[in-house]
Motif scaffolding. Structure first.
Motif, mmCIF file in Angstrom:
data_model
loop_
_atom_site.group_PDB
_atom_site.id
_atom_site.type_symbol
_atom_site.label_atom_id
_atom_site.label_comp_id
_atom_site.label_asym_id
_atom_site.label_seq_id
_atom_site.Cartn_x
_atom_site.Cartn_y
_atom_site.Cartn_z
ATOM 1 N N ALA A 10 0.890 -1.030 0.004
ATOM 2 C CA ALA A 10 0.054 0.078 0.052
ATOM 3 C C ALA A 10 0.921 1.310 -0.097
ATOM 4 O O ALA A 10 0.477 2.080 -0.691
ATOM 5 C CB ALA A 10 -0.840 0.060 1.259
ATOM 6 N N SER A 17 0.686 8.234 -5.741
ATOM 7 C CA SER A 17 -0.714 8.621 -6.085
ATOM 8 C C SER A 17 -0.717 10.239 -5.733
ATOM 9 O O SER A 17 0.039 10.623 -4.814
ATOM 10 C CB SER A 17 -1.723 8.097 -5.087
ATOM 11 O OG SER A 17 -1.734 6.804 -5.533
ATOM 12 N N ARG A 29 -7.490 8.754 -2.052
ATOM 13 C CA ARG A 29 -6.247 7.828 -1.797
ATOM 14 C C ARG A 29 -5.465 8.613 -0.774
ATOM 15 O O ARG A 29 -4.765 7.823 -0.041
ATOM 16 C CB ARG A 29 -5.545 7.319 -3.111
ATOM 17 C CG ARG A 29 -6.460 6.680 -3.888
ATOM 18 C CD ARG A 29 -6.785 5.404 -3.485
ATOM 19 N NE ARG A 29 -7.630 4.546 -4.438
ATOM 20 C CZ ARG A 29 -8.933 4.484 -4.481
ATOM 21 N NH1 ARG A 29 -9.604 5.225 -3.552
ATOM 22 N NH2 ARG A 29 -9.547 3.779 -5.295
ATOM 23 N N LEU A 47 -13.773 4.112 1.268
ATOM 24 C CA LEU A 47 -12.871 3.135 0.763
ATOM 25 C C LEU A 47 -13.510 1.785 0.154
ATOM 26 O O LEU A 47 -14.658 1.453 0.473
ATOM 27 C CB LEU A 47 -12.123 2.674 1.985
ATOM 28 C CG LEU A 47 -11.314 3.713 2.807
ATOM 29 C CD1 LEU A 47 -10.546 3.208 3.850
ATOM 30 C CD2 LEU A 47 -10.314 4.459 1.649
ATOM 31 N N SER A 48 -13.003 1.478 -1.003
ATOM 32 C CA SER A 48 -13.382 0.447 -1.646
ATOM 33 C C SER A 48 -12.716 -0.587 -0.970
ATOM 34 O O SER A 48 -11.609 -0.512 -0.345
ATOM 35 C CB SER A 48 -12.923 0.433 -3.401
ATOM 36 O OG SER A 48 -13.397 1.698 -3.904
ATOM 37 N N ASP A 50 -10.631 -3.779 0.089
ATOM 38 C CA ASP A 50 -9.240 -4.398 -0.171
ATOM 39 C C ASP A 50 -8.387 -3.300 -0.728
ATOM 40 O O ASP A 50 -7.341 -3.594 -1.462
ATOM 41 C CB ASP A 50 -9.332 -5.445 -1.312
ATOM 42 C CG ASP A 50 -9.888 -6.850 -0.615
ATOM 43 O OD1 ASP A 50 -9.932 -6.943 0.697
ATOM 44 O OD2 ASP A 50 -10.656 -7.429 -1.501
ATOM 45 N N LYS A 51 -9.057 -2.104 -0.870
ATOM 46 C CA LYS A 51 -7.931 -0.761 -1.031
ATOM 47 C C LYS A 51 -7.820 -0.148 0.004
ATOM 48 O O LYS A 51 -8.013 -0.354 1.334
ATOM 49 C CB LYS A 51 -8.845 0.078 -1.921
ATOM 50 C CG LYS A 51 -9.459 -0.517 -3.457
ATOM 51 C CD LYS A 51 -8.173 -1.002 -4.391
ATOM 52 C CE LYS A 51 -8.708 -1.512 -5.699
ATOM 53 N NZ LYS A 51 -9.708 -0.607 -6.184
ATOM 54 N N ASP A 114 -15.941 -1.892 -4.781
ATOM 55 C CA ASP A 114 -15.968 -1.109 -5.925
ATOM 56 C C ASP A 114 -16.661 -1.607 -7.193
ATOM 57 O O ASP A 114 -16.185 -2.605 -7.658
ATOM 58 C CB ASP A 114 -14.262 -1.081 -6.294
ATOM 59 C CG ASP A 114 -13.836 -0.297 -7.209
ATOM 60 O OD1 ASP A 114 -14.639 0.656 -7.677
ATOM 61 O OD2 ASP A 114 -12.591 -0.038 -7.347
#
Length: 486
Positions: A10, A17, A29, A47-48, A50-51, A114
């Motif tokens: 991450a 980003s 992000r 948050l999406s 697994d992001k 997502d």
């Protein structure tokens, strides 16, 4: 170790980003937070699953508290850089404290699926529809407008595959077209029957060597089993009233000849309207009783069977120019052909008593039925059934040997001839319709005024006549009836 790998991955991704100040709930992000003014700001992010999101502070944070670590995990890389990892759909919040225990930041976090790829896929598959895809916890919500039910079903199927469970898809799509269908059916049938009979019955009286002799022919009719009209014919000669003392050498002949022609014309035009996906039924006819059982006292229990002109259809509007119709139409009538007849008599009940059972006749049904599924545009017509039937029957009954003689053989034989022709067609027309105002419609009784006694007795009228209608009555023949066709 797995958490450490996720943290490193991450950090590597988020480092590249661009920073977004304040944080957009759908695309954040990197979150930059300024706390130098002394106030503890509060953020709302989505948050999406697994992001991850990166929180960058302008002051050092010592402690980070997450209310539900199963939903979001916080990893502190440096006192001013904290990673938030979305691990499970749901809601939680995170609190940030400095070295003195003062709260410097609060973030309300919602973790959802997502659905960006799903929304792009639906848009590419149905570009003319306006479909919005949103995630609600672990569910997918479809909103917007589609052109037809087919697009709505395809969007729901795609979302169900994406979610892995059809129960996790909420379909709130609306159909941007009329969903009421009127079906107009015309049933036209012509039946023509011809029956011919020709026969000669002869009776002769002779005296041979003083011995009286009588010869007689009576040829039956094989199809009808009897003459169509026994009173129709001609008689030549007379044998005498006493068969034991007939006149010598006397001959009597009876000629039966008859032709019967019948014509039946059946026309029915039922109209029926239904909402897309719903079944509508129509019957113009009646019901007749059919015995089904008998109780212990000999009483007959009956069930009623329908007959007449029946129509049932289920429309599905696929698009403004495509309607799927599942149709079932039927024309039936009572007939003696194939009827069931039970003779009467006596019967013993369960109690041992005897009861009299009357004779019983149950009529049969002559049925013309059609069932099919077709697709047509609004205003399109099609023939869903057609029948042309031609049946010819002929029998000759004769006296053996004598009936084969030329010319004179006609005196010893009879002919029975039947010819039945039937032509049937069922035509259906479907329309997309919408409701109208009451003033746009008329009934068959509009414009009718019952006559006064003087008009009925003196003028023989069944309805009153008038020039100007003060109540605004309109003629049913000149007005629109039923639904308004688009």
């Amino acid at each position: 170790m797995l958490r450490g790998l996720l943290t490193i991955l991450a950090a590597f991704v988020l480092a590249a980003s661009p920073a977004v100040a304040g944080g957009n709930a759908a695309s954040a992000r990197v979150i930059n937070v300024a706390t130098h003014d002394g106030a503890a700001p509060q953020q709302h992010i989505t948050l999406s699953l697994d992001k991850a999101a990166l929180v960058q502070l302008d002051t050092d944070a010592r402690d980070v508290l997450v209310s539900n670590p199963a939903v979001v995990d916080a990893v502190v890389r440096t006192p001013r850089r904290i990673f938030l990892l979305a691990q499970k759909t749901g809601q939680t919040n995170a609190f940030f404290f400095d070295a003195k225990g003062h709260q410097i930041l609060t973030i309300d976090i919602r973790v959802e699926r997502d659905v960006t790829d799903l929304a792009a896929m639906i848009h590419n598959d149905m570009p003319t529809s306006n479909i919005h895809v949103a995630a609600l916890n672990d569910n997918i919500v479809l909103t917007g407008m589609v052109q037809n039910t087919g697009d709505s079903q395809r969007a729901q199927d795609l979302a169900a595959r994406f979610a892995g469970d059809p129960n996790k898809v909420a379909n709130l799509l609306k159909i941007d077209t009329s969903q009421q269908v009127m079906l107009k059916v015309r049933v036209a049938e012509m039946q023509r029957s011809v029956a011919k009979q020709f026969g000669i019955n002869a009776v002769g009286a002779f005296k041979v060597a003083g011995i009286p002799m009588i010869a007689q022919t009576s040829n039956p009719y094989g199809l009808a089993a009897a003459a169509l009209s026994p009173n129709s014919g001609a008689q030549i000669g007379s044998i005498g009233s006493d068969p034991l003392h007939p006149a010598p050498n006397n001959v009597q002949g009876v000629l039966n000849a008859l032709e019967q022609v019948g014509l039946v014309h059946t026309l029915a035009e039922p109209n029926l309207t239904a909402v897309s996906g719903e079944t509508a039924k129509f019957l113009a006819g009646g019901e007749f009783p059919v015995p089904v059982s008998r109780d212990q006292y000999g009483n007959v229990t009956v069930a009623f069977k329908q007959f007449g002109v029946g129509l049932s259809f289920t429309p599905v509007v696929l698009s403004p120019n495509n309607i799927s119709l599942q149709i079932s139409s039927e024309v039936s009538e009572l007939t003696n052909t194939g009827a069931f007849t039970q003779s009467g008599g006596s019967s013993t009940t369960n109690t041992g008593s005897s009861t009299t059972v009357p004779s019983l006749t149950i009529p049969a049904l002559a049925v013309r039925r059609a069932e099919t599924t077709v697709e047509v545009p609004s205003g399109g017509s099609f023939a869903i059934a057609g029948l042309m039937q031609h049946a010819t029957k002929q029998t000759i009954d004769q006296f053996p040997g004598l009936g084969d003689m030329p010319v004179l053989g006609a005196l010893f034989r009879s002919r029975d001839f039947q010819n039945d022709e039937t032509e049937l067609v069922v035509i259906a027309t479907a329309y997309l319709v919408k409701p109208g105002k009451e003033k746009d419609f008329a009934s068959p009784g509009d414009g009718f005024v019952p006559p006064a006694d003087v008009e009925t007795v003196m003028l023989g009228r069944l309805n009153a006549t008038y020039k100007n209608d003060p109540q605004g009555l309109k003629s049913a023949g000149a007005a629109k009836t039923g639904f308004i066709v688009e």
